[in-house]
Scaffold this motif. Structure first.
Motif, PDB file in Angstrom:
ATOM      1  N   LYS A 350       0.838  -1.198   0.000  1.00  0.00           N
ATOM      2  CA  LYS A 350       0.000   0.000   0.000  1.00  0.00           C
ATOM      3  C   LYS A 350       0.876   1.253   0.000  1.00  0.00           C
ATOM      4  O   LYS A 350       1.965   1.263   0.552  1.00  0.00           O
ATOM      5  CB  LYS A 350      -0.916   0.035   1.232  1.00  0.00           C
ATOM      6  N   THR A 351       0.368   2.315  -0.592  1.00  0.00           N
ATOM      7  CA  THR A 351       1.076   3.592  -0.593  1.00  0.00           C
ATOM      8  C   THR A 351       0.776   4.353   0.691  1.00  0.00           C
ATOM      9  O   THR A 351      -0.181   4.041   1.415  1.00  0.00           O
ATOM     10  CB  THR A 351       0.647   4.448  -1.791  1.00  0.00           C
ATOM     11  N   PHE A 352       1.584   5.371   0.958  1.00  0.00           N
ATOM     12  CA  PHE A 352       1.379   6.219   2.125  1.00  0.00           C
ATOM     13  C   PHE A 352      -0.021   6.828   2.098  1.00  0.00           C
ATOM     14  O   PHE A 352      -0.723   6.871   3.118  1.00  0.00           O
ATOM     15  CB  PHE A 352       2.454   7.321   2.151  1.00  0.00           C
ATOM     16  N   ALA A 353      -0.437   7.293   0.928  1.00  0.00           N
ATOM     17  CA  ALA A 353      -1.748   7.938   0.791  1.00  0.00           C
ATOM     18  C   ALA A 353      -2.876   6.942   1.053  1.00  0.00           C
ATOM     19  O   ALA A 353      -3.900   7.289   1.682  1.00  0.00           O
ATOM     20  CB  ALA A 353      -1.893   8.532  -0.608  1.00  0.00           C
ATOM     21  N   GLU A 354      -2.730   5.711   0.579  1.00  0.00           N
ATOM     22  CA  GLU A 354      -3.756   4.692   0.802  1.00  0.00           C
ATOM     23  C   GLU A 354      -3.908   4.387   2.294  1.00  0.00           C
ATOM     24  O   GLU A 354      -5.026   4.233   2.804  1.00  0.00           O
ATOM     25  CB  GLU A 354      -3.411   3.415   0.037  1.00  0.00           C
ATOM     26  N   ILE A 355      -2.778   4.282   2.985  1.00  0.00           N
ATOM     27  CA  ILE A 355      -2.824   3.998   4.426  1.00  0.00           C
ATOM     28  C   ILE A 355      -3.435   5.173   5.168  1.00  0.00           C
ATOM     29  O   ILE A 355      -4.229   4.988   6.099  1.00  0.00           O
ATOM     30  CB  ILE A 355      -1.410   3.685   4.956  1.00  0.00           C
ATOM     31  N   LYS A 356      -3.103   6.383   4.753  1.00  0.00           N
ATOM     32  CA  LYS A 356      -3.636   7.579   5.406  1.00  0.00           C
ATOM     33  C   LYS A 356      -5.148   7.659   5.238  1.00  0.00           C
ATOM     34  O   LYS A 356      -5.874   8.112   6.136  1.00  0.00           O
ATOM     35  CB  LYS A 356      -2.966   8.828   4.830  1.00  0.00           C
ATOM     36  N   ALA A 357      -5.635   7.215   4.088  1.00  0.00           N
ATOM     37  CA  ALA A 357      -7.079   7.258   3.824  1.00  0.00           C
ATOM     38  C   ALA A 357      -7.838   6.267   4.716  1.00  0.00           C
ATOM     39  O   ALA A 357      -8.999   6.512   5.064  1.00  0.00           O
ATOM     40  CB  ALA A 357      -7.349   6.956   2.350  1.00  0.00           C
ATOM     41  N   ALA A 358      -7.216   5.142   5.038  1.00  0.00           N
ATOM     42  CA  ALA A 358      -7.819   4.152   5.946  1.00  0.00           C
ATOM     43  C   ALA A 358      -6.812   3.897   7.059  1.00  0.00           C
ATOM     44  O   ALA A 358      -6.034   2.941   7.011  1.00  0.00           O
ATOM     45  CB  ALA A 358      -8.151   2.855   5.200  1.00  0.00           C
ATOM     46  N   PRO A 359      -6.765   4.757   8.070  1.00  0.00           N
ATOM     47  CA  PRO A 359      -5.673   4.761   9.047  1.00  0.00           C
ATOM     48  C   PRO A 359      -5.517   3.439   9.808  1.00  0.00           C
ATOM     49  O   PRO A 359      -6.502   2.757  10.119  1.00  0.00           O
ATOM     50  CB  PRO A 359      -6.070   5.893  10.006  1.00  0.00           C
ATOM     51  N   ASN A 360      -4.246   3.104  10.076  1.00  0.00           N
ATOM     52  CA  ASN A 360      -3.947   1.992  10.985  1.00  0.00           C
ATOM     53  C   ASN A 360      -4.422   2.370  12.381  1.00  0.00           C
ATOM     54  O   ASN A 360      -4.258   3.505  12.820  1.00  0.00           O
ATOM     55  CB  ASN A 360      -2.448   1.711  11.025  1.00  0.00           C
ATOM     56  N   GLN A 361      -4.984   1.394  13.066  1.00  0.00           N
ATOM     57  CA  GLN A 361      -5.600   1.739  14.350  1.00  0.00           C
ATOM     58  C   GLN A 361      -5.547   0.564  15.325  1.00  0.00           C
ATOM     59  O   GLN A 361      -5.751  -0.587  14.940  1.00  0.00           O
ATOM     60  CB  GLN A 361      -7.062   2.153  14.112  1.00  0.00           C
ATOM     61  N   ILE A 362      -5.257   0.891  16.573  1.00  0.00           N
ATOM     62  CA  ILE A 362      -5.367  -0.067  17.673  1.00  0.00           C
ATOM     63  C   ILE A 362      -6.316   0.547  18.698  1.00  0.00           C
ATOM     64  O   ILE A 362      -6.087   1.650  19.170  1.00  0.00           O
ATOM     65  CB  ILE A 362      -4.005  -0.374  18.321  1.00  0.00           C
ATOM     66  N   VAL A 363      -7.383  -0.185  19.002  1.00  0.00           N
ATOM     67  CA  VAL A 363      -8.398   0.295  19.938  1.00  0.00           C
ATOM     68  C   VAL A 363      -8.304  -0.519  21.227  1.00  0.00           C
ATOM     69  O   VAL A 363      -8.331  -1.749  21.194  1.00  0.00           O
ATOM     70  CB  VAL A 363      -9.815   0.176  19.342  1.00  0.00           C
ATOM     71  N   ILE A 364      -8.180   0.177  22.353  1.00  0.00           N
ATOM     72  CA  ILE A 364      -8.072  -0.486  23.653  1.00  0.00           C
ATOM     73  C   ILE A 364      -9.248  -0.046  24.517  1.00  0.00           C
ATOM     74  O   ILE A 364      -9.490   1.137  24.689  1.00  0.00           O
ATOM     75  CB  ILE A 364      -6.745  -0.133  24.355  1.00  0.00           C
ATOM     76  N   GLU A 365      -9.952  -1.026  25.051  1.00  0.00           N
ATOM     77  CA  GLU A 365     -11.131  -0.736  25.871  1.00  0.00           C
ATOM     78  C   GLU A 365     -11.015  -1.474  27.202  1.00  0.00           C
ATOM     79  O   GLU A 365     -10.649  -2.653  27.239  1.00  0.00           O
ATOM     80  CB  GLU A 365     -12.401  -1.186  25.141  1.00  0.00           C
ATOM     81  N   THR A 366     -11.300  -0.788  28.298  1.00  0.00           N
ATOM     82  CA  THR A 366     -11.354  -1.426  29.607  1.00  0.00           C
ATOM     83  C   THR A 366     -12.724  -1.167  30.219  1.00  0.00           C
ATOM     84  O   THR A 366     -13.299  -0.090  30.028  1.00  0.00           O
ATOM     85  CB  THR A 366     -10.276  -0.880  30.561  1.00  0.00           C
ATOM     86  N   LYS A 367     -13.236  -2.176  30.934  1.00  0.00           N
ATOM     87  CA  LYS A 367     -14.523  -1.981  31.609  1.00  0.00           C
ATOM     88  C   LYS A 367     -14.716  -3.054  32.667  1.00  0.00           C
ATOM     89  O   LYS A 367     -14.053  -4.093  32.658  1.00  0.00           O
ATOM     90  CB  LYS A 367     -15.674  -1.987  30.612  1.00  0.00           C
ATOM     91  N   MET A 368     -15.642  -2.806  33.576  1.00  0.00           N
ATOM     92  CA  MET A 368     -16.017  -3.762  34.602  1.00  0.00           C
ATOM     93  C   MET A 368     -17.080  -4.712  34.047  1.00  0.00           C
ATOM     94  O   MET A 368     -17.945  -4.314  33.270  1.00  0.00           O
ATOM     95  CB  MET A 368     -16.578  -3.048  35.832  1.00  0.00           C
ATOM     96  N   LEU A 369     -16.991  -5.961  34.457  1.00  0.00           N
ATOM     97  CA  LEU A 369     -18.029  -6.941  34.172  1.00  0.00           C
ATOM     98  C   LEU A 369     -18.643  -7.325  35.515  1.00  0.00           C
ATOM     99  O   LEU A 369     -18.066  -8.098  36.278  1.00  0.00           O
ATOM    100  CB  LEU A 369     -17.452  -8.173  33.484  1.00  0.00           C
ATOM    101  N   GLY A 370     -19.802  -6.756  35.804  1.00  0.00           N
ATOM    102  CA  GLY A 370     -20.382  -6.964  37.122  1.00  0.00           C
ATOM    103  C   GLY A 370     -19.547  -6.249  38.168  1.00  0.00           C
ATOM    104  O   GLY A 370     -18.970  -5.190  37.923  1.00  0.00           O
ATOM    105  N   ASN A 371     -19.472  -6.857  39.356  1.00  0.00           N
ATOM    106  CA  ASN A 371     -18.725  -6.238  40.447  1.00  0.00           C
ATOM    107  C   ASN A 371     -17.383  -6.910  40.717  1.00  0.00           C
ATOM    108  O   ASN A 371     -16.598  -6.391  41.525  1.00  0.00           O
ATOM    109  CB  ASN A 371     -19.561  -6.279  41.738  1.00  0.00           C
ATOM    110  N   ASP A 372     -17.139  -8.058  40.071  1.00  0.00           N
ATOM    111  CA  ASP A 372     -15.973  -8.839  40.473  1.00  0.00           C
ATOM    112  C   ASP A 372     -15.008  -9.186  39.347  1.00  0.00           C
ATOM    113  O   ASP A 372     -14.019  -9.875  39.572  1.00  0.00           O
ATOM    114  CB  ASP A 372     -16.437 -10.137  41.152  1.00  0.00           C
ATOM    115  N   ARG A 373     -15.273  -8.711  38.119  1.00  0.00           N
ATOM    116  CA  ARG A 373     -14.364  -9.029  37.010  1.00  0.00           C
ATOM    117  C   ARG A 373     -14.099  -7.784  36.172  1.00  0.00           C
ATOM    118  O   ARG A 373     -14.956  -6.907  36.067  1.00  0.00           O
ATOM    119  CB  ARG A 373     -14.935 -10.142  36.130  1.00  0.00           C
ATOM    120  N   VAL A 374     -12.903  -7.740  35.588  1.00  0.00           N
ATOM    121  CA  VAL A 374     -12.565  -6.645  34.675  1.00  0.00           C
ATOM    122  C   VAL A 374     -12.233  -7.222  33.305  1.00  0.00           C
ATOM    123  O   VAL A 374     -11.772  -8.358  33.181  1.00  0.00           O
ATOM    124  CB  VAL A 374     -11.371  -5.815  35.201  1.00  0.00           C
ATOM    125  N   GLN A 375     -12.482  -6.418  32.287  1.00  0.00           N
ATOM    126  CA  GLN A 375     -12.222  -6.850  30.909  1.00  0.00           C
ATOM    127  C   GLN A 375     -11.320  -5.845  30.206  1.00  0.00           C
ATOM    128  O   GLN A 375     -11.527  -4.640  30.310  1.00  0.00           O
ATOM    129  CB  GLN A 375     -13.529  -7.002  30.135  1.00  0.00           C
TER     130      GLN A 375
END
Length: 446
Positions: A350-375
């Motif tokens: 892929k070219t620089f322009a192609e990658i810029k149009a559809a950016p590389n991405q890492i998504v990190i999410e944290t949250k509680m599951l109920g009262n006793d577990r984390v995800q």
């Protein structure tokens, strides 16, 4: 070779069942030298003797009897598990084919018609006793082989268990050595960074004070100098005093920011390489994620081939969890490093322009599951994995990377850390061409 009763050292036992005493006597005379004989005159007595220990090796059974005919006696004997294997030879004056067929149908092994011949009786009885003994030997040998097979299966299962335990121990040793070496390296680096940065930080504030005092002194001297001292004015213009007055404080402030940045990196190294204790301790997973991302920043920043990889954080400000921080950070490092590898692979061609149009991405999410577990959920939009690769991602030694670029232990160790060390769960969901999601769930409390 004709089978004989002398094949076995002790005499075989033969049960004669006939309601005619004369027939019993004739058979007794024929068989008494070669066999141990017991006799019954009716079906009821025959059933009693058939089950008595030691059981007969063969039964000679008359067909025509008053209370219970031979067919019924045979069926009764064959219906009991203790006696069903005893061979039964029918002996009768009935010579019709249907009578013989019925004898075999109810479980008989042979049929002798009256009047019988001595040699015929001896040969038939010897043959069937020989077959019976061979069958008994076969049963015993089969049972022995079955027992040996069970033992071999158990030994094999024990060996497999030991092998799995050995592999688990090997992974633990590799993990411990890796973290110990990494911890020592990062602690050393952090120490070497902290000393000079601490010196610089301690001197920036006095330097700023001194600079301001020097500017004040220059202003005072300029006021005291004769107004016609043109050579002084020429030097001030050449040095561009006003620019220095404006820029030098900015330089010192930038140095202060740089020192603070170095301090952040040093703290991240310390957090990432935190040495685990024997017991779990309270730790903020989001701090571990941030320190790992900072260490990997040289891989996520922009370069000549692509823009920077976007790091998107959806932190739910989860509470501290009881864990082994060094091990958890190692899991984050393995997953995030693999995510960057997958993105780099997806960028190929892929070219620089192609990658810029559809950016590389890492998504990190944290949250509680109920009262006793984390995800913790880490998603990338890299190349993704085929189903067969995804199915083996947590296997020891499995890797899709070149020999020099991967050992195949990273995700196996990650699974062991999350599931065995922390009683949690780690899963992988990947689609070729779309990316991969790793989900980690661990208990909050110790």
């Amino acid at each position: 070779m004709t089978p004989t009763a002398q094949t076995y050292p002790t005499k075989s036992k033969v049960l004669i069942v006939d309601d005619d005493p004369q027939n019993i006597h004739i058979l007794l005379e024929i068989l008494k030298n070669d066999y141990a004989i017991v006799a019954a005159k009716n079906g009821t007595k025959a059933l009693e003797l058939a089950g008595k220990i030691p059981q007969p090796d063969l039964i000679v059974l008359d067909v025509m009897m008053p209370d219970m005919d031979g067919y019924a006696v045979c069926q009764a004997i064959k219906s009991q598990s203790e006696t069903r294997d005893i061979p039964i030879i029918f002996i009768s004056a009935l010579d019709a084919a249907l009578d013989k067929v019925k004898a075999f149908d109810v479980g008989g092994v042979d049929y002798i018609t009256k009047p019988f011949q001595r040699e015929e009786v001896l040969v038939r009885i010897a043959t069937h006793i020989e077959i019976y003994h061979l069958r008994q030997q076969l049963y015993q040998q089969t049972a022995q082989v079955t027992e040996k097979n069970k033992k071999l299966i158990q030994i094999n299962e024990d060996l497999q268990t030991q092998y799995r335990q050995m592999k688990a121990t090997q992974l633990q040793l590799i993990q411990a050595e890796k973290m110990a070496s990494l911890g020592e390296l990062m602690a050393g680096v952090a120490h070497e960074i902290n000393n000079p940065t601490g010196f610089i930080k301690a001197n920036i504030e006095p330097a700023m004070t001194y600079v301001q005092e020097l500017f004040d002194l220059i202003d005072f001297l300029l006021q005291e100098c004769p107004s016609n001292a043109t050579h002084i004015q020429d030097e001030l213009e050449a040095a561009d005093l006003e620019f220095i007055r404006e820029d030098l404080p900015k330089i010192l402030s930038s140095m202060n920011l740089g020192v603070a940045r170095i301090g952040d990196v040093s703290d991240s190294l310390r957090i990432f390489a935190r040495r685990d204790q024997d017991n779990k301790v309270a730790f903020k997973l989001e701090d571990g994620l941030n320190s790992t991302l900072l260490i990997l920043k040289h891989r996520t920043k922009a370069n000549a081939d692509r823009p920077a990889i976007e790091i998107v954080k959806y932190y739910d400000n989860i509470p501290e969890v009881y864990c082994f921080p060094g091990q958890i950070n190692q899991v984050f490092m393995n997953i995030l490093a693999n995510a960057i590898d997958a993105i780099e692979e997806a960028n190929q061609g892929k070219t620089f322009a192609e990658i810029k149009a559809a950016p590389n991405q890492i998504v990190i999410e944290t949250k509680m599951l109920g009262n006793d577990r984390v995800q913790v959920r880490i998603q990338d939009n890299g190349c993704g994995m085929k189903p067969e690769t995804q199915a083996r991602i947590f296997e020891d030694g499995f890797t899709t990377k070149e020999v020099s670029k991967g050992t195949g232990l990273g995700m196996a160790i990650a699974r062991q850390i999350i599931e065995e060390k922390h009683g949690g769960m780690i899963t992988c969901n990947s689609t070729v061409g779309e990316g991969t999601i790793f989900t980690i769930i661990i208990p909050k409390s110790n």
